[in-house]
Each structure stands twice: as structure tokens, then as C-alpha cells.
Design a protein around this motif. Structure first.
Motif, PDB file in Angstrom:
ATOM      1  N   THR A 183     -42.477  10.526 -14.515  1.00 42.39           N
ATOM      2  CA  THR A 183     -43.881  10.375 -15.196  1.00 42.39           C
ATOM      3  C   THR A 183     -44.084  11.476 -15.938  1.00 42.39           C
ATOM      4  OG1 THR A 183     -44.964  11.404 -13.139  1.00 42.39           O
ATOM      5  CG2 THR A 183     -44.645   8.952 -13.069  1.00 42.39           C
ATOM      6  N   VAL A 184     -45.102  11.374 -16.795  1.00 42.98           N
ATOM      7  CA  VAL A 184     -45.360  12.516 -17.804  1.00 42.98           C
ATOM      8  C   VAL A 184     -46.862  12.455 -18.229  1.00 42.98           C
ATOM      9  CG1 VAL A 184     -45.024  11.068 -19.942  1.00 42.98           C
ATOM     10  CG2 VAL A 184     -45.326  13.678 -20.153  1.00 42.98           C
ATOM     11  N   GLU A 185     -47.592  13.735 -17.994  1.00 41.52           N
ATOM     12  CA  GLU A 185     -48.997  13.556 -18.046  1.00 41.52           C
ATOM     13  C   GLU A 185     -49.560  14.624 -19.003  1.00 41.52           C
ATOM     14  OE1 GLU A 185     -53.117  14.134 -15.299  1.00 41.52           O
ATOM     15  OE2 GLU A 185     -51.082  14.222 -14.333  1.00 41.52           O
ATOM     16  N   GLY A 186     -50.400  14.491 -19.735  1.00 37.42           N
ATOM     17  CA  GLY A 186     -50.971  15.334 -20.797  1.00 37.42           C
ATOM     18  C   GLY A 186     -51.757  14.754 -21.800  1.00 37.42           C
ATOM     19  N   PRO A 187     -51.790  15.670 -23.180  1.00 35.60           N
ATOM     20  CA  PRO A 187     -52.336  15.208 -24.263  1.00 35.60           C
ATOM     21  C   PRO A 187     -51.588  13.766 -24.791  1.00 35.60           C
ATOM     22  CG  PRO A 187     -51.957  17.580 -24.577  1.00 35.60           C
ATOM     23  CD  PRO A 187     -51.201  17.123 -23.422  1.00 35.60           C
ATOM     24  N   ALA A 188     -52.457  12.941 -24.958  1.00 34.25           N
ATOM     25  CA  ALA A 188     -52.059  11.566 -25.420  1.00 34.25           C
ATOM     26  C   ALA A 188     -51.065  11.094 -26.383  1.00 34.25           C
ATOM     27  CB  ALA A 188     -53.045  10.202 -25.324  1.00 34.25           C
ATOM     28  N   ARG A 189     -51.818  12.199 -27.820  1.00 37.61           N
ATOM     29  CA  ARG A 189     -50.757  12.166 -28.877  1.00 37.61           C
ATOM     30  C   ARG A 189     -49.514  12.813 -28.618  1.00 37.61           C
ATOM     31  NH1 ARG A 189     -55.347  14.498 -33.221  1.00 37.61           N
ATOM     32  NH2 ARG A 189     -56.411  12.713 -33.443  1.00 37.61           N
TER      33      ARG A 189
END
Length: 290
Positions: free
Chosen positions: A94-100
């Protein structure tokens, strides 16, 4: 399976970052305008990398580096490491952070992982066909230009063994070298003179096409491995018996899943298969928001 980062000399931080930066420059150019146009700058989101196929997962460690290169603030949680056996529905990470940033990194991470996982899966399968023999499975230089680092890494993850990385780290005197040199003896002697002049020590392998050529190599000596090219199993057995353990042997040339077990049973030490990297189907993976 193994963590190739600890054993492959070509997998340096510098080489991996050079690959990632070149790939990002190719893909992103002067900006990911789709994300810049359609996604708010302050949006923070998360996504999971879904497996939609069965095989051996590869490229996870590389994906972590890609996400970090795009945006160090992205947080990646690895759920299935490189070398894991996977099936449809598994979540690799999984990855999380700024959508761009997630969207900018998405395609490069997926392209690398899909290709690498396909290679690792094919490697593991062919390796399983060598059970009960001493043969080790080798890759070749039949790789995608500028993607060799990933393809050879994937072979390691799948349980294979890397052959030479490039033209610089081993000498292989193949049929054209031998023919241009005027024969096997001339090619080997010229090679020794060349290495002596340079003050270098490099492993030397000679390709042979017939039992007569094998005998010529044995008479000259001074090499590290004999390649037995495009020989059917009966001739391979004769060649292995003729060499009698004096040099390691490598079978090569058009070996497939249908023939590899018979080739391994002849007693060769190595089997090189170009199809590991040039004819492998990618594993189906996708990155989905949640």
C-alpha cells in the motif's frame, strides 16, 4: 528465492537511482499534467497494489525506491516481499501520501513490477524442471536495452543465476569470434595475449558446436567454462563425458520448457535460456485507490 540486493554487484544505489531518474525523465518529462490539472494539490490519498495473476512477485524493492524518488513523503507499506508466491486478489503493498505523487509514480512502478514478476515467475518454473539435477539456470544478454538491471535482478529473485552482466565482466568466445580469429586455438591464444597486455583477469568461456571443437578446447586449455551450443542431449552426454569434469559446462541454444529437463539430465553444470528475459509474459498487476 533470494534478496538479490545483497548478492548482485550491479545492484548499487547509484545504478538503481540512475535507472529510475532516466525512466522518470522519459515518462514525466516537464510534468504529469493529468494529475496537475485534475487533482487538488493538497489531496492526500492511499492506494493498494493488487495482484490479478498467479506467479512470483518481483520488483517490490524497486517500487519502494521509485515512490521515494518521486516523493520522499510517500509512505509505502510492503505486505508481500520480492520472491513471494502470489495469486489473484493478493495485495503486494500500500502507498499513502500526496495524491499527485502517487499517480505520477504509478505507471513506472507497475511497468517494472509486472515485467520483473513475469521474469521471476518464468525463472521459478524452469528451475522447478531442473529438480534432481545439478544444473543451474542462467540468463543471457538477450535483455531489453536500458532495462537489463531490472531483468537480471528478476532472474535472481526467481531463483536463477546471472551470467555475465555485460561485455566487460567476462569473455565469451562465441562462434563468430572463433571464426573471425581463424579457429579455437587462435581465439584462446589471442585472448590470453590481450589480457596479459591489459594486466586484467577475466573469466574465459568458449562456445563449441561439435565434439571436435570440444576436443580442441581441451587441447588448448586455459579457459574457465565450455559452452555446448545447440547440441541434442545424446551429443551433450558425449561432450560431458569427454570433458570429464576438467571444466564447467554450459548448455545453450533454443532450450525450452519442453527440452530443459532432458538437457539437465545429461550432466551439464549450467543451462542458459535467453527466453527468460526476451520472451516472458508480464504478470497482471494494478494500483487502485481505496
Amino acid at each position: 528465492m533470494q534478496n538479490a540486493l545483497s548478492s548482485a554487484p550491479y545492484l548499487t544505489p547509484e545504478a538503481l537511482q540512475a535507472f529510475i531518474q532516466s525512466a522518470l525523465a522519459e515518462d514525466v518529462g516537464d510534468g504529469d499534467h493529468s494529475s496537475l490539472a485534475g487533482v487538488p494539490a493538497d489531496a492526500r490519498k492511499q492506494a493498494r497494489l493488487l495482484v490479478k495473476d498467479e506467479g512470483v512477485l518481483a520488483g517490490v524493492a524497486l517500487a519502494e525506491l521509485i515512490f521515494a524518488a518521486v516523493d520522499p513523503s510517500l509512505q509505502v507499506k510492503v505486505l508481500l516481499p520480492d520472491g513471494s508466491r502470489v495469486k489473484h486478489g493478493d495485495v503486494a503493498l500500500t502507498v499513502e501520501g500526496p495524491a499527485r505523487s502517487i499517480l505520477t509514480a504509478e505507471r513506472l512502478a507497475l511497468n517494472c513490477m509486472q515485467r520483473m514478476s513475469g521474469i521471476a515467475t518464468h525463472t521459478a518454473y524452469l528451475n522447478s524442471l531442473l529438480a534432481g539435477t545439478k544444473a543451474k539456470l542462467l540468463d543471457t544478454r538477450k535483455t531489453t536495452p536500458n532495462f537489463r538491471i531490472c531483468e537480471k535482478w528478476a532472474v535472481l529473485i526467481g531463483g536463477g543465476v546471472n551470467h555475465r552482466y555485460g561485455l566487460f565482466d567476462m569473455i565469451i568466445l562465441k562462434d563468430n569470434h572463433v571464426d573471425y580469429a581463424g579457429g579455437i586455438r587462435q581465439a584462446i591464444e589471442a585472448t590470453h595475449a590481450y589480457l596479459k597486455k591489459l594486466g586484467r583477469k577475466l573469466p574465459i568461456e568458449v562456445e563449441t558446436r561439435t565434439l571436435a571443437e570440444v576436443q580442441q578446447v581441451l587441447e588448448v586449455g586455459g579457459i574457465d567454462r565450455i559452452m555446448l551450443d545447440n547440441m541434442a542431449p545424446p551429443m551433450l552426454r558425449e561432450a560431458v563425458a569427454l570433458i570429464a569434469g576438467r571444466f564447467p559446462t554450459e548448455a545453450s541454444g533454443g532450450i525450452t520448457e519442453h527440452t530443459i529437463a532432458a538437457v539437465a539430465a545429461t550432466g551439464v553444470d549450467y543451462i542458459s535460456v535467453g527466453a527468460l528475459t526476451h520472451s516472458t509474459k508480464s504478470l497482471d498487476l494494478s494500483l487502485k485507490a481505496y
